[in-house]
Structures are given as C-alpha cells and as structure tokens.
Design a protein around this motif. Structure first.
Motif, mmCIF file in Angstrom:
data_model
loop_
_atom_site.group_PDB
_atom_site.id
_atom_site.type_symbol
_atom_site.label_atom_id
_atom_site.label_comp_id
_atom_site.label_asym_id
_atom_site.label_seq_id
_atom_site.Cartn_x
_atom_site.Cartn_y
_atom_site.Cartn_z
ATOM 1 N N GLY A 178 -25.312 8.307 -14.349
ATOM 2 C CA GLY A 178 -24.325 7.800 -13.395
ATOM 3 C C GLY A 178 -23.305 6.897 -14.056
ATOM 4 O O GLY A 178 -22.118 6.943 -13.752
ATOM 5 N N PHE B 16 -20.630 8.835 -15.766
ATOM 6 C CA PHE B 16 -19.651 9.383 -14.823
ATOM 7 C C PHE B 16 -18.839 8.300 -14.117
ATOM 8 O O PHE B 16 -17.965 8.605 -13.324
ATOM 9 C CB PHE B 16 -20.343 10.252 -13.773
ATOM 10 C CG PHE B 16 -20.797 11.570 -14.308
ATOM 11 C CD1 PHE B 16 -19.890 12.511 -14.736
ATOM 12 C CD2 PHE B 16 -22.147 11.855 -14.391
ATOM 13 C CE1 PHE B 16 -20.304 13.734 -15.235
ATOM 14 C CE2 PHE B 16 -22.572 13.067 -14.883
ATOM 15 C CZ PHE B 16 -21.647 14.012 -15.305
ATOM 16 N N ARG C 278 -13.927 9.874 -18.630
ATOM 17 C CA ARG C 278 -15.046 10.718 -19.066
ATOM 18 C C ARG C 278 -15.171 11.948 -18.179
ATOM 19 O O ARG C 278 -15.476 13.041 -18.653
ATOM 20 C CB ARG C 278 -16.332 9.898 -19.122
ATOM 21 C CG ARG C 278 -16.271 8.854 -20.231
ATOM 22 C CD ARG C 278 -17.592 8.195 -20.494
ATOM 23 N NE ARG C 278 -17.986 7.200 -19.520
ATOM 24 C CZ ARG C 278 -17.750 5.903 -19.618
ATOM 25 N NH1 ARG C 278 -17.093 5.420 -20.663
ATOM 26 N NH2 ARG C 278 -18.154 5.075 -18.690
ATOM 27 N N VAL C 279 -14.903 11.779 -16.885
ATOM 28 C CA VAL C 279 -14.897 12.930 -15.974
ATOM 29 C C VAL C 279 -13.792 13.900 -16.389
ATOM 30 O O VAL C 279 -14.004 15.113 -16.471
ATOM 31 C CB VAL C 279 -14.724 12.470 -14.506
ATOM 32 C CG1 VAL C 279 -14.554 13.665 -13.575
ATOM 33 C CG2 VAL C 279 -15.917 11.602 -14.079
ATOM 34 N N LEU D 179 -14.753 15.835 -19.564
ATOM 35 C CA LEU D 179 -15.705 16.910 -19.266
ATOM 36 C C LEU D 179 -15.014 18.075 -18.571
ATOM 37 O O LEU D 179 -15.237 19.245 -18.911
ATOM 38 C CB LEU D 179 -16.868 16.388 -18.424
ATOM 39 C CG LEU D 179 -17.882 15.545 -19.173
ATOM 40 C CD1 LEU D 179 -18.792 14.810 -18.206
ATOM 41 C CD2 LEU D 179 -18.698 16.407 -20.134
ATOM 42 N N GLN D 180 -14.152 17.774 -17.610
ATOM 43 C CA GLN D 180 -13.426 18.837 -16.919
ATOM 44 C C GLN D 180 -12.574 19.648 -17.889
ATOM 45 O O GLN D 180 -12.530 20.875 -17.822
ATOM 46 C CB GLN D 180 -12.556 18.261 -15.805
ATOM 47 C CG GLN D 180 -13.362 17.776 -14.626
ATOM 48 C CD GLN D 180 -12.512 17.109 -13.564
ATOM 49 O OE1 GLN D 180 -11.549 16.396 -13.874
ATOM 50 N NE2 GLN D 180 -12.868 17.319 -12.311
ATOM 51 N N HIS E 146 -14.777 7.016 -25.336
ATOM 52 C CA HIS E 146 -15.326 7.796 -24.227
ATOM 53 C C HIS E 146 -16.120 8.997 -24.749
ATOM 54 O O HIS E 146 -17.182 9.331 -24.207
ATOM 55 C CB HIS E 146 -14.213 8.240 -23.283
ATOM 56 C CG HIS E 146 -13.637 7.116 -22.488
ATOM 57 N ND1 HIS E 146 -14.386 6.328 -21.643
ATOM 58 C CD2 HIS E 146 -12.373 6.634 -22.418
ATOM 59 C CE1 HIS E 146 -13.620 5.422 -21.080
ATOM 60 N NE2 HIS E 146 -12.389 5.572 -21.540
ATOM 61 N N LEU F 235 -20.151 9.966 -24.110
ATOM 62 C CA LEU F 235 -20.613 11.285 -23.684
ATOM 63 C C LEU F 235 -21.577 11.895 -24.698
ATOM 64 O O LEU F 235 -22.560 12.538 -24.324
ATOM 65 C CB LEU F 235 -19.413 12.217 -23.451
ATOM 66 C CG LEU F 235 -18.544 11.863 -22.242
ATOM 67 C CD1 LEU F 235 -17.220 12.609 -22.299
ATOM 68 C CD2 LEU F 235 -19.291 12.145 -20.951
ATOM 69 N N TRP G 160 -26.522 19.552 -20.198
ATOM 70 C CA TRP G 160 -25.765 19.562 -18.945
ATOM 71 C C TRP G 160 -26.624 20.147 -17.822
ATOM 72 O O TRP G 160 -26.704 19.584 -16.733
ATOM 73 C CB TRP G 160 -24.478 20.371 -19.116
ATOM 74 C CG TRP G 160 -23.687 20.461 -17.855
ATOM 75 C CD1 TRP G 160 -23.656 21.495 -16.971
ATOM 76 C CD2 TRP G 160 -22.817 19.459 -17.311
ATOM 77 N NE1 TRP G 160 -22.825 21.202 -15.922
ATOM 78 C CE2 TRP G 160 -22.301 19.967 -16.106
ATOM 79 C CE3 TRP G 160 -22.434 18.199 -17.737
ATOM 80 C CZ2 TRP G 160 -21.412 19.240 -15.311
ATOM 81 C CZ3 TRP G 160 -21.557 17.475 -16.948
ATOM 82 C CH2 TRP G 160 -21.047 17.992 -15.756
ATOM 83 N N LYS H 34 -27.967 18.334 -14.487
ATOM 84 C CA LYS H 34 -27.670 18.877 -13.162
ATOM 85 C C LYS H 34 -28.940 19.002 -12.328
ATOM 86 O O LYS H 34 -28.947 18.674 -11.144
ATOM 87 C CB LYS H 34 -27.014 20.257 -13.287
ATOM 88 C CG LYS H 34 -25.547 20.213 -13.378
ATOM 89 C CD LYS H 34 -24.853 21.560 -13.420
ATOM 90 C CE LYS H 34 -25.610 22.772 -13.009
ATOM 91 N NZ LYS H 34 -24.859 24.022 -13.152
#
Length: 110
Positions: A20, A23, A28-29, A32-33, A60, A64, A88, A92
């Motif tokens: 968490g 994220f 960082r989001v 990843l995207q 960053h 990760l 990943w 998830k």
C-alpha cells in the motif's frame, strides 16, 4: 518519532501495508501504468513520460524494485525496467483476498 511496532502484526498485514505504501505516491502508479503500456522501458523515457527529474524518478524506481514489483536489466549506460509479473500476480492475489472480505452484519452497526 515513535516505533511502528510492526512485529506485533502478521507477515501478511505487514506485506499489505508495504505494498500500500508503494502505491501511495502517484508517480509510482504512473510508472507502473507506463511499464504495463509499453511492457519495458528505459529510465530516460520514464523521465519524459512522468515529467519528474531523473533523481526523483530513480528514487521511485528504487522503491518499486525494493518491493519486487519491477525488475531491471542493465543495457549499456541505461537500465531497462519491466513489471515483475510473478511478484505482481502474487501481490494482486494478496490484495484480492484482502479486498474480497465480506462483512455480514445482522443489523446496521454504525
């Protein structure tokens, strides 16, 4: 500053909190995207894509990588990053299990 006392929590609780935390920053989001979109990336491309300074993007990326969500291969003077799909998918599943918890209350409590 007080201690986090993480030792009083389960390994799963600590791991969910660490994920968490990773994220918790929009950069960082975004990283990843972008990595999912292009499936691999050189750090310099990320600087242009994210719009932050190179040292900031590198920090960053380090976060990760430390969490194991991305991995990188050195190519000359650059590092090519990609999503670590095994980690990943594990992350998830952990979050899916956590978020899929159901509350069954006989009556409204709050």
């Amino acid at each position: 500053m007080g201690l986090a006392k993480t030792e009083i929590f389960t390994d799963n609780q600590n791991e969910l909190a660490l994920i968490g935390k990773v994220f918790a920053h929009p950069a960082r989001v975004a990283i990843l995207q972008h990595l999912f979109k292009v499936q691999s990336c050189v750090c310099g491309d990320l600087v242009d894509e994210i719009g932050l300074a190179q040292p900031t993007v590198s920090q960053h990326l380090k976060e990760l990588r430390n969490m194991g969500l991305i991995k990188g291969d050195v190519e000359g003077t650059s590092v090519c990053y990609c999503v670590n799909m095994e980690n990943w998918n594990n992350m998830k599943e952990k979050f899916k299990t956590f978020l899929d918890q159901q509350v069954s209350l006989d009556e409204e409590c709050c």
